[in-house]
Design a protein around this motif. Structure first.
Motif, PDB file in Angstrom:
ATOM      1  N   LEU A  97       0.797  -1.116   0.254  1.00  0.00           N
ATOM      2  CA  LEU A  97       0.175  -0.105  -0.103  1.00  0.00           C
ATOM      3  C   LEU A  97       0.840   1.179  -0.174  1.00  0.00           C
ATOM      4  O   LEU A  97       0.170   2.409   0.007  1.00  0.00           O
ATOM      5  CB  LEU A  97      -0.912  -0.117   1.098  1.00  0.00           C
ATOM      6  N   ALA A  98       2.069   1.185   0.038  1.00  0.00           N
ATOM      7  CA  ALA A  98       3.088   2.539   0.154  1.00  0.00           C
ATOM      8  C   ALA A  98       4.166   2.377  -0.797  1.00  0.00           C
ATOM      9  O   ALA A  98       4.485   3.345  -1.459  1.00  0.00           O
ATOM     10  CB  ALA A  98       3.357   2.813   1.764  1.00  0.00           C
ATOM     11  N   THR A  99       5.078   1.315  -0.594  1.00  0.00           N
ATOM     12  CA  THR A  99       6.272   1.535  -1.116  1.00  0.00           C
ATOM     13  C   THR A  99       6.523   0.912  -2.606  1.00  0.00           C
ATOM     14  O   THR A  99       7.274   1.146  -3.456  1.00  0.00           O
ATOM     15  CB  THR A  99       7.456   0.707  -0.244  1.00  0.00           C
ATOM     16  N   ASN A 100       5.622  -0.081  -2.729  1.00  0.00           N
ATOM     17  CA  ASN A 100       5.656  -0.831  -3.858  1.00  0.00           C
ATOM     18  C   ASN A 100       5.762   0.098  -5.371  1.00  0.00           C
ATOM     19  O   ASN A 100       6.297  -0.065  -6.353  1.00  0.00           O
ATOM     20  CB  ASN A 100       4.934  -2.071  -3.990  1.00  0.00           C
ATOM     21  N   ALA A 101       4.551   1.214  -4.992  1.00  0.00           N
ATOM     22  CA  ALA A 101       4.402   2.063  -6.292  1.00  0.00           C
ATOM     23  C   ALA A 101       5.645   2.528  -6.789  1.00  0.00           C
ATOM     24  O   ALA A 101       5.563   2.968  -7.870  1.00  0.00           O
ATOM     25  CB  ALA A 101       3.287   3.046  -5.999  1.00  0.00           C
ATOM     26  N   HIS A 165      15.973  -2.306   4.381  1.00  0.00           N
ATOM     27  CA  HIS A 165      16.613  -1.447   3.638  1.00  0.00           C
ATOM     28  C   HIS A 165      16.131   0.110   3.616  1.00  0.00           C
ATOM     29  O   HIS A 165      17.078   1.136   3.657  1.00  0.00           O
ATOM     30  CB  HIS A 165      16.433  -2.104   2.066  1.00  0.00           C
ATOM     31  N   LEU A 166      14.785   0.248   3.509  1.00  0.00           N
ATOM     32  CA  LEU A 166      14.457   1.685   3.500  1.00  0.00           C
ATOM     33  C   LEU A 166      14.722   2.289   4.680  1.00  0.00           C
ATOM     34  O   LEU A 166      14.668   3.649   4.761  1.00  0.00           O
ATOM     35  CB  LEU A 166      12.934   1.527   3.176  1.00  0.00           C
ATOM     36  N   ALA A 167      14.486   1.693   5.856  1.00  0.00           N
ATOM     37  CA  ALA A 167      14.871   2.523   7.160  1.00  0.00           C
ATOM     38  C   ALA A 167      16.235   2.987   7.223  1.00  0.00           C
ATOM     39  O   ALA A 167      16.487   3.822   7.595  1.00  0.00           O
ATOM     40  CB  ALA A 167      14.640   1.185   8.466  1.00  0.00           C
ATOM     41  N   GLY A 168      17.178   2.075   6.679  1.00  0.00           N
ATOM     42  CA  GLY A 168      18.444   2.400   6.560  1.00  0.00           C
ATOM     43  C   GLY A 168      18.739   3.683   5.691  1.00  0.00           C
ATOM     44  O   GLY A 168      19.583   4.534   6.146  1.00  0.00           O
ATOM     45  N   GLU A 169      18.292   3.760   4.779  1.00  0.00           N
ATOM     46  CA  GLU A 169      18.159   4.879   3.772  1.00  0.00           C
ATOM     47  C   GLU A 169      17.396   6.062   4.353  1.00  0.00           C
ATOM     48  O   GLU A 169      17.987   7.077   4.174  1.00  0.00           O
ATOM     49  CB  GLU A 169      17.548   4.208   2.322  1.00  0.00           C
ATOM     50  N   LEU A 170      16.394   5.982   5.139  1.00  0.00           N
ATOM     51  CA  LEU A 170      15.982   7.186   5.766  1.00  0.00           C
ATOM     52  C   LEU A 170      16.611   7.649   6.950  1.00  0.00           C
ATOM     53  O   LEU A 170      17.114   8.862   6.947  1.00  0.00           O
ATOM     54  CB  LEU A 170      14.620   6.540   6.513  1.00  0.00           C
ATOM     55  N   LYS A 310       6.452   9.878   1.310  1.00  0.00           N
ATOM     56  CA  LYS A 310       7.519   9.537   2.129  1.00  0.00           C
ATOM     57  C   LYS A 310       8.731   8.615   1.796  1.00  0.00           C
ATOM     58  O   LYS A 310       9.567   9.111   1.624  1.00  0.00           O
ATOM     59  CB  LYS A 310       7.042   9.374   3.738  1.00  0.00           C
ATOM     60  N   TRP A 311       8.050   7.668   1.440  1.00  0.00           N
ATOM     61  CA  TRP A 311       8.866   6.563   0.882  1.00  0.00           C
ATOM     62  C   TRP A 311       9.292   6.736  -0.560  1.00  0.00           C
ATOM     63  O   TRP A 311      10.170   6.172  -0.853  1.00  0.00           O
ATOM     64  CB  TRP A 311       8.101   5.100   1.183  1.00  0.00           C
ATOM     65  N   ALA A 312       8.196   7.185  -1.415  1.00  0.00           N
ATOM     66  CA  ALA A 312       8.663   7.628  -2.667  1.00  0.00           C
ATOM     67  C   ALA A 312       9.986   8.502  -2.667  1.00  0.00           C
ATOM     68  O   ALA A 312      10.924   8.232  -3.645  1.00  0.00           O
ATOM     69  CB  ALA A 312       7.994   8.348  -3.476  1.00  0.00           C
ATOM     70  N   ALA A 313      10.186   9.578  -1.852  1.00  0.00           N
ATOM     71  CA  ALA A 313      11.573  10.260  -1.698  1.00  0.00           C
ATOM     72  C   ALA A 313      12.471   9.456  -1.253  1.00  0.00           C
ATOM     73  O   ALA A 313      13.594   9.717  -1.762  1.00  0.00           O
ATOM     74  CB  ALA A 313      11.058  11.497  -0.936  1.00  0.00           C
ATOM     75  N   VAL A 314      12.324   8.646  -0.273  1.00  0.00           N
ATOM     76  CA  VAL A 314      13.642   7.756   0.066  1.00  0.00           C
ATOM     77  C   VAL A 314      14.112   6.686  -1.144  1.00  0.00           C
ATOM     78  O   VAL A 314      15.217   6.815  -1.324  1.00  0.00           O
ATOM     79  CB  VAL A 314      12.996   7.146   1.351  1.00  0.00           C
ATOM     80  N   ILE A 315      12.930   6.232  -1.800  1.00  0.00           N
ATOM     81  CA  ILE A 315      13.362   5.276  -2.857  1.00  0.00           C
ATOM     82  C   ILE A 315      14.055   5.876  -3.828  1.00  0.00           C
ATOM     83  O   ILE A 315      15.196   5.444  -4.611  1.00  0.00           O
ATOM     84  CB  ILE A 315      12.227   4.668  -3.142  1.00  0.00           C
ATOM     85  N   LYS A 316      13.452   7.239  -4.311  1.00  0.00           N
ATOM     86  CA  LYS A 316      14.288   7.872  -5.345  1.00  0.00           C
ATOM     87  C   LYS A 316      15.600   8.066  -5.012  1.00  0.00           C
ATOM     88  O   LYS A 316      16.778   7.974  -5.751  1.00  0.00           O
ATOM     89  CB  LYS A 316      13.548   9.079  -5.641  1.00  0.00           C
ATOM     90  N   ALA A 317      15.786   8.733  -3.582  1.00  0.00           N
ATOM     91  CA  ALA A 317      17.333   9.028  -3.295  1.00  0.00           C
ATOM     92  C   ALA A 317      18.200   7.838  -3.145  1.00  0.00           C
ATOM     93  O   ALA A 317      19.448   8.056  -3.541  1.00  0.00           O
ATOM     94  CB  ALA A 317      17.176   9.791  -2.015  1.00  0.00           C
ATOM     95  N   SER A 318      17.580   6.813  -2.862  1.00  0.00           N
ATOM     96  CA  SER A 318      18.431   5.809  -2.777  1.00  0.00           C
ATOM     97  C   SER A 318      18.787   4.910  -3.850  1.00  0.00           C
ATOM     98  O   SER A 318      19.770   4.175  -4.090  1.00  0.00           O
ATOM     99  CB  SER A 318      18.032   4.667  -1.696  1.00  0.00           C
ATOM    100  N   GLY A 319      17.961   5.365  -5.034  1.00  0.00           N
ATOM    101  CA  GLY A 319      17.952   4.591  -6.310  1.00  0.00           C
ATOM    102  C   GLY A 319      17.640   3.005  -6.315  1.00  0.00           C
ATOM    103  O   GLY A 319      17.684   2.145  -6.815  1.00  0.00           O
ATOM    104  N   ALA A 320      16.958   2.570  -5.167  1.00  0.00           N
ATOM    105  CA  ALA A 320      16.611   1.307  -4.972  1.00  0.00           C
ATOM    106  C   ALA A 320      15.226   0.938  -6.162  1.00  0.00           C
ATOM    107  O   ALA A 320      14.620   1.915  -6.356  1.00  0.00           O
ATOM    108  CB  ALA A 320      15.814   0.975  -3.492  1.00  0.00           C
ATOM    109  N   ASN A 321      15.377  -0.356  -6.482  1.00  0.00           N
ATOM    110  CA  ASN A 321      14.123  -0.642  -7.409  1.00  0.00           C
ATOM    111  C   ASN A 321      14.092  -2.200  -7.272  1.00  0.00           C
ATOM    112  O   ASN A 321      14.840  -2.883  -6.783  1.00  0.00           O
ATOM    113  CB  ASN A 321      14.245  -0.195  -9.046  1.00  0.00           C
TER     114      ASN A 321
END
Length: 323
Positions: A97-101, A165-170, A310-321
């Motif tokens: 419901l949040a990060t997969n998008a 992973h996302l907690a570490g990136e945050l 919130k998580w879209a910004a973290v994912i973009k900054a980390s380059g995770a996919n």
């Protein structure tokens, strides 16, 4: 007079619709809760606890249907396109419901538009732990150590895009530190390498790491929820320790397909809240490291909408996919 009768007639029609058997007698047959992960995992176990109690409260079986795949997206798509009649529900979580998008180039549903939230069930805190040989007895010690040694400290996770992973990136973003992500295929091997000292730290779910904390195999520095966790009440939050607003939890909540009648959503919401207040359910969920929540559909909707950007910004900054 005719106008008055018309108004009375309209009112009676609305009352009859509200009391129609399809809604007044809901549920009239078994209800399916689709879970996006395999049997035996946290989502599955939590869902079965809730399903059993909902069945008792509403008089029909609530059946857990495991549909793993694509980080929960398979289950999300099934429920998003199901008949909105209250008989197919989704035990959603922060991934679906949040990060997969943001992690996936394309998913077959819109987490904001395709679901009708019922209630947030609970959160599972992530605990920031370090190897005992790391010279950091506090969060600030760890931040200072990382700043003095940019790019030299590793943080383990259960895989790319996982909550750890996302907690570490945050943490990297909010604490302004340069630490290196080391992904593993699951939390077990990741924790083992933190214990051995190959990696220095990890954000691990409370349930997976409690025994290791008590056994002295790792040192706990902080919890990632905004309020202290019931399973480790003496452990301060990241927010308390100076990283204001830091929150990175694994959360679970029940949703239905968009368009599900409000009366059915209300019935399900009342039953969920009653289930979460049941002493046996509380005991079982707390044993899983779950901090029980229970909120209104409107509050859960707002929570989901806040989590996505919130998580879209973290994912973009980390380059995770996740491709």
């Amino acid at each position: 007079m005719l106008r008055r009768l018309a108004c009375v007639g309209a009112g009676l029609l609305a009352l009859l619709c509200a009391l129609s058997p399809a809604r007044a007698d809901y549920p009239e047959r078994p209800v399916t809760i689709v879970v996006g992960f395999p049997p035996g995992g946290p989502s599955d176990t939590l869902s079965r606890i809730i399903a059993k109690k909902l069945g008792e409260l509403l008089g029909q079986p609530f059946i857990v249907d495991n549909r793993p795949g694509a980080g929960g997206n398979v289950a999300g798509e099934i429920v998003a396109h199901a008949e909105p009649d209250g008989y197919t529900l989704l035990m959603g979580n922060n991934s679906i419901l949040a990060t997969n998008a943001s992690l996936y180039a394309k998913i077959g549903f819109d987490p904001e538009k395709d679901f009708a939230p019922i209630s947030l069930i609970g959160t599972q805190a992530n605990i920031l732990v370090v190897n005992p040989n790391v010279h950091a007895d506090s969060l600030q010690d760890l931040i200072d150590l990382a700043k003095a040694n940019p790019g030299k400290l590793n943080f383990a996770s259960s895989g790319y895009g996982a909550a750890a992973h996302l907690a570490g990136e945050l943490f990297k973003t909010m604490a302004h530190v340069d630490i290196v992500h080391v992904p593993y295929k699951g939390a077990g091997p990741a924790l083992q390498d933190v214990i051995s000292g190959q990696d220095q730290m990890m954000f691990a779910t409370a349930a997976s790491v409690l025994g290791m904390i008590k056994g002295g195999q790792v040192r706990a520095l902080a919890v990632t929820t905004l309020k202290r966790s019931a399973v480790l009440p003496d452990l301060p939050t990241m927010d308390e320790l100076g990283i204001k607003g830091f929150e990175a939890t694994t959360w679970h909540g029940l949703v239905a397909p968009d368009g599900t009648p409000r009366e059915i959503i209300a019935t399900l919401h009342r039953a969920v809240i009653a289930a979460l207040n049941d002493p046996d359910v509380k005991h079982e969920l707390t044993g899983l490291g779950v901090d029980i929540e229970g909120d209104t559909p409107e509050e859960f909707s707002a929570y989901i909408k806040a989590e996505i950007p919130k998580w879209a910004a973290v994912i973009k900054a980390s380059g995770a996919n996740a491709q």
